[in-house]
Write a protein that holds these residues in place. Structure first.
Motif, PDB file in Angstrom:
ATOM      1  N   GLY A   1      -8.627  14.478  -3.133  1.00 42.67           N
ATOM      2  CA  GLY A   1      -7.655  13.833  -2.271  1.00 42.67           C
ATOM      3  C   GLY A   1      -7.949  12.678  -1.433  1.00 42.67           C
ATOM      4  N   ARG A   2      -9.114  12.206  -1.346  1.00 44.51           N
ATOM      5  CA  ARG A   2      -9.669  11.043  -0.791  1.00 44.51           C
ATOM      6  C   ARG A   2      -9.380   9.872  -1.394  1.00 44.51           C
ATOM      7  NH1 ARG A   2     -14.687   9.996  -0.860  1.00 44.51           N
ATOM      8  NH2 ARG A   2     -15.122  11.554  -2.436  1.00 44.51           N
ATOM      9  N   PHE A   3      -9.152   8.609  -0.822  1.00 39.56           N
ATOM     10  CA  PHE A   3      -8.477   7.543  -1.494  1.00 39.56           C
ATOM     11  C   PHE A   3      -9.870   6.933  -2.236  1.00 39.56           C
ATOM     12  CE2 PHE A   3      -9.752   5.568   2.473  1.00 39.56           C
ATOM     13  CZ  PHE A   3     -10.487   4.516   2.164  1.00 39.56           C
ATOM     14  N   ALA A   4      -9.352   6.440  -3.134  1.00 38.32           N
ATOM     15  CA  ALA A   4     -10.462   5.744  -4.191  1.00 38.32           C
ATOM     16  C   ALA A   4     -10.712   4.276  -3.916  1.00 38.32           C
ATOM     17  CB  ALA A   4     -10.135   5.749  -5.778  1.00 38.32           C
ATOM     18  N   THR A   5     -11.813   3.864  -3.632  1.00 31.78           N
ATOM     19  CA  THR A   5     -12.100   2.647  -2.978  1.00 31.78           C
ATOM     20  C   THR A   5     -12.928   1.692  -4.067  1.00 31.78           C
ATOM     21  OG1 THR A   5     -14.393   3.034  -2.238  1.00 31.78           O
ATOM     22  CG2 THR A   5     -12.390   3.585  -0.803  1.00 31.78           C
TER      23      THR A   5
ATOM     24  N   ARG B   1       0.791  -1.389   0.055  1.00 31.61           N
ATOM     25  CA  ARG B   1      -0.208  -0.058   0.141  1.00 31.61           C
ATOM     26  C   ARG B   1       0.808   1.391   0.083  1.00 31.61           C
ATOM     27  NH1 ARG B   1      -2.721  -4.775   2.180  1.00 31.61           N
ATOM     28  NH2 ARG B   1      -4.839  -4.548   1.817  1.00 31.61           N
ATOM     29  N   SER B   2       1.993   1.353  -0.836  1.00 24.07           N
ATOM     30  CA  SER B   2       2.858   2.635  -0.883  1.00 24.07           C
ATOM     31  C   SER B   2       2.278   3.369  -1.974  1.00 24.07           C
ATOM     32  CB  SER B   2       4.207   2.132  -1.019  1.00 24.07           C
ATOM     33  OG  SER B   2       4.562   1.356  -2.275  1.00 24.07           O
ATOM     34  N   PHE B   3       1.422   2.752  -2.936  1.00 23.94           N
ATOM     35  CA  PHE B   3       0.707   3.498  -3.927  1.00 23.94           C
ATOM     36  C   PHE B   3      -0.863   3.550  -3.611  1.00 23.94           C
ATOM     37  CE2 PHE B   3       4.349   2.081  -6.335  1.00 23.94           C
ATOM     38  CZ  PHE B   3       4.669   3.055  -6.984  1.00 23.94           C
ATOM     39  N   MET B   4      -1.561   4.646  -4.111  1.00 25.77           N
ATOM     40  CA  MET B   4      -2.855   4.634  -3.629  1.00 25.77           C
ATOM     41  C   MET B   4      -3.709   5.668  -4.799  1.00 25.77           C
ATOM     42  SD  MET B   4      -4.766   6.323  -0.388  1.00 25.77           S
ATOM     43  CE  MET B   4      -4.139   8.130  -0.734  1.00 25.77           C
ATOM     44  N   MET B   5      -4.836   4.913  -5.417  1.00 20.15           N
ATOM     45  CA  MET B   5      -5.415   5.923  -6.309  1.00 20.15           C
ATOM     46  C   MET B   5      -6.371   6.861  -5.490  1.00 20.15           C
ATOM     47  SD  MET B   5      -7.181   3.036  -8.836  1.00 20.15           S
ATOM     48  CE  MET B   5      -8.442   4.191  -9.405  1.00 20.15           C
ATOM     49  N   THR B   6      -6.406   8.004  -5.998  1.00 22.59           N
ATOM     50  CA  THR B   6      -7.206   8.947  -5.118  1.00 22.59           C
ATOM     51  C   THR B   6      -8.218   9.754  -5.969  1.00 22.59           C
ATOM     52  OG1 THR B   6      -5.959  11.033  -6.030  1.00 22.59           O
ATOM     53  CG2 THR B   6      -5.234   9.783  -4.183  1.00 22.59           C
TER      54      THR B   6
ATOM     55  N   MET C   1     -10.923  -2.176  -9.864  1.00 22.99           N
ATOM     56  CA  MET C   1      -9.800  -1.851  -9.584  1.00 22.99           C
ATOM     57  C   MET C   1      -9.236  -3.137  -9.052  1.00 22.99           C
ATOM     58  SD  MET C   1     -10.433   1.453  -6.906  1.00 22.99           S
ATOM     59  CE  MET C   1      -8.493   1.253  -6.202  1.00 22.99           C
ATOM     60  N   VAL C   2      -9.996  -4.162  -8.556  1.00 22.60           N
ATOM     61  CA  VAL C   2      -9.131  -5.391  -8.043  1.00 22.60           C
ATOM     62  C   VAL C   2      -8.463  -6.187  -9.217  1.00 22.60           C
ATOM     63  CG1 VAL C   2     -11.012  -5.502  -6.343  1.00 22.60           C
ATOM     64  CG2 VAL C   2     -11.493  -6.844  -8.390  1.00 22.60           C
ATOM     65  N   LEU C   3      -8.775  -5.833 -10.599  1.00 25.81           N
ATOM     66  CA  LEU C   3      -8.211  -6.418 -11.619  1.00 25.81           C
ATOM     67  C   LEU C   3      -6.926  -5.774 -12.051  1.00 25.81           C
ATOM     68  CD1 LEU C   3     -11.474  -7.446 -13.872  1.00 25.81           C
ATOM     69  CD2 LEU C   3     -10.247  -8.653 -11.844  1.00 25.81           C
TER      70      LEU C   3
ATOM     71  N   VAL D   1     -15.664  -4.396   0.404  1.00 22.53           N
ATOM     72  CA  VAL D   1     -14.576  -4.862  -0.483  1.00 22.53           C
ATOM     73  C   VAL D   1     -14.724  -6.371  -0.596  1.00 22.53           C
ATOM     74  CG1 VAL D   1     -12.065  -5.364  -0.237  1.00 22.53           C
ATOM     75  CG2 VAL D   1     -12.887  -3.171   0.064  1.00 22.53           C
ATOM     76  N   THR D   2     -15.236  -6.933   0.729  1.00 19.34           N
ATOM     77  CA  THR D   2     -15.436  -8.361   0.703  1.00 19.34           C
ATOM     78  C   THR D   2     -16.581  -9.083  -0.528  1.00 19.34           C
ATOM     79  OG1 THR D   2     -16.832  -8.542   2.295  1.00 19.34           O
ATOM     80  CG2 THR D   2     -14.622  -8.669   2.779  1.00 19.34           C
ATOM     81  N   THR D   3     -17.198  -7.966  -1.060  1.00 16.54           N
ATOM     82  CA  THR D   3     -18.307  -8.590  -1.769  1.00 16.54           C
ATOM     83  C   THR D   3     -18.020  -8.530  -3.224  1.00 16.54           C
ATOM     84  OG1 THR D   3     -19.355  -6.382  -1.962  1.00 16.54           O
ATOM     85  CG2 THR D   3     -19.765  -7.630  -0.097  1.00 16.54           C
TER      86      THR D   3
END
Length: 330
Positions: free
Chosen positions: A82-86, A73-78, A93-95, A265-267
């Motif tokens: 400035g909030r992180f993208a989930t 987690r040293s990179f992050m989409m935002t 994103m999981v792909l 995220v678990t779904t």
């Protein structure tokens, strides 16, 4: 006279060593083998696909590919603000799969996209900007327009960008759970991490996943990638990791921080990028993995599975390492 003094000193040393032996033998705790490391993962980009590793190095601020500055987690989409993208916003994103080319370069691949190689801003000449993870600011270096355009095309996110937290930047200091030490949480000081949700080290056992799957139908079975831990264990009973307060793996040592609560995220299926709108996994976990009433100020109504630990002694961890737990004598 000298002989007498030597005898006295010698007797004192022998006596001291004897007392130390008695203390360690009958009063001090001991390390016991409780499990074995089955798999290791680093997730270079928050919420994107993890990389299976044979070994990695655990440090207080995070997990690193040994010999590099590339961490978990040293990179992050935002987002633009400035909030992180989930994954909740962008399930696909999981792909996105990162591949380490070198200490300086990372390749990203995703379905129906040409691969892109990004230069890692390890020494970031650009001015670092504060981004936020659960309300706490964490500085990062923007990785540029080319990869931002690539991400926007893939996710359909209007202003998504990629940022990097290099080792020259200060860590994010989290104090959210400092008032709950009486419930067994880590309260010795603010936690320091990069873009992780909470701590820099997360552990889960395969037995815990297996129990979760007994509550799910065949269409909604889960695997380790649904939960995104750093370490998957084998050889222990389900949810045994919940009760380990002090752990040693390889040459690294950890203390318990808190249980990990689970969200949407678990779904999201990590192999298809499709979100289960019925929230089957969350509903199933909630049927038997909610917290105790006194822990509600910490965990709320979210089910918990896996455990966050704090690195108290840096070291290297490898697949196949034995997991030791310190059991104090009472």
């Amino acid at each position: 006279m000298k002989d007498s003094k030597g005898i006295i000193i010698g007797s004192a040393v022998v006596g001291g060593l004897s007392l130390l032996y008695i203390y360690r033998r009958y009063f001090a705790g001991k390390w016991e083998v409780v499990a074995e490391v089955d798999k290791l993962f680093i997730h270079p980009i928050k919420s994107c696909r993890g990389i299976a590793m044979d070994s990695f190095t655990a440090e207080p601020r995070g997990i690193y590919v040994t010999g590099t500055e590339l961490g978990d987690r040293s990179f992050m989409m935002t987002h633009e603000d400035g909030r992180f993208a989930t994954i909740r916003h962008y399930p696909k994103m999981v792909l996105i799969t990162p591949t380490i080319i070198s200490d300086d370069e990372l390749r990203l691949t995703a379905p129906d996209m040409d691969p892109i190689v990004i230069k890692i801003p390890k020494h970031g000449s650009a001015r670092p900007v504060n981004y936020t993870v659960w309300g706490y600011p964490c500085p990062g270096i923007d990785c540029g327009d080319e990869v931002a355009n690539w991400l926007q095309k893939y996710t359909k996110g209007k202003n998504t960008r990629l940022v990097y937290h290099n080792q020259q930047l200060p860590t994010r200091k989290t104090t959210k759970f400092m008032d709950f030490g009486h419930l067994g949480l880590y309260d010795k000081g603010p936690l320091e991490s990069m873009f992780q949700d909470y701590s820099a080290f997360n552990v889960l056992s395969q037995a815990s996943i297996d129990v979760a799957n007994t509550k799910l139908d065949d269409e909604h079975k889960v695997n380790v990638r649904f939960f995104r831990p750093n370490v998957l264990l084998k050889g222990c009973s389900a949810f045994a990791e919940d009760n380990w307060k002090r752990v040693r793996i390889g040459t690294a040592e950890f203390v318990f921080a808190k249980h990990t609560t689970r969200c949407r995220v678990t779904t999201v299926n990590p192999d298809t990028g499709v979100m289960d709108m019925d929230r089957s996994t969350l509903i199933s976990l909630s049927s038997f993995r909610l917290c105790k009433p006194e822990e509600k100020p910490i965990y709320g109504n979210s089910p918990k599975i896996s455990v966050d630990y704090i690195v108290v002694r840096p070291g290297k961890i490898s697949v196949g390492d034995k997991v030791y737990v310190y059991n104090p004598r009472t």
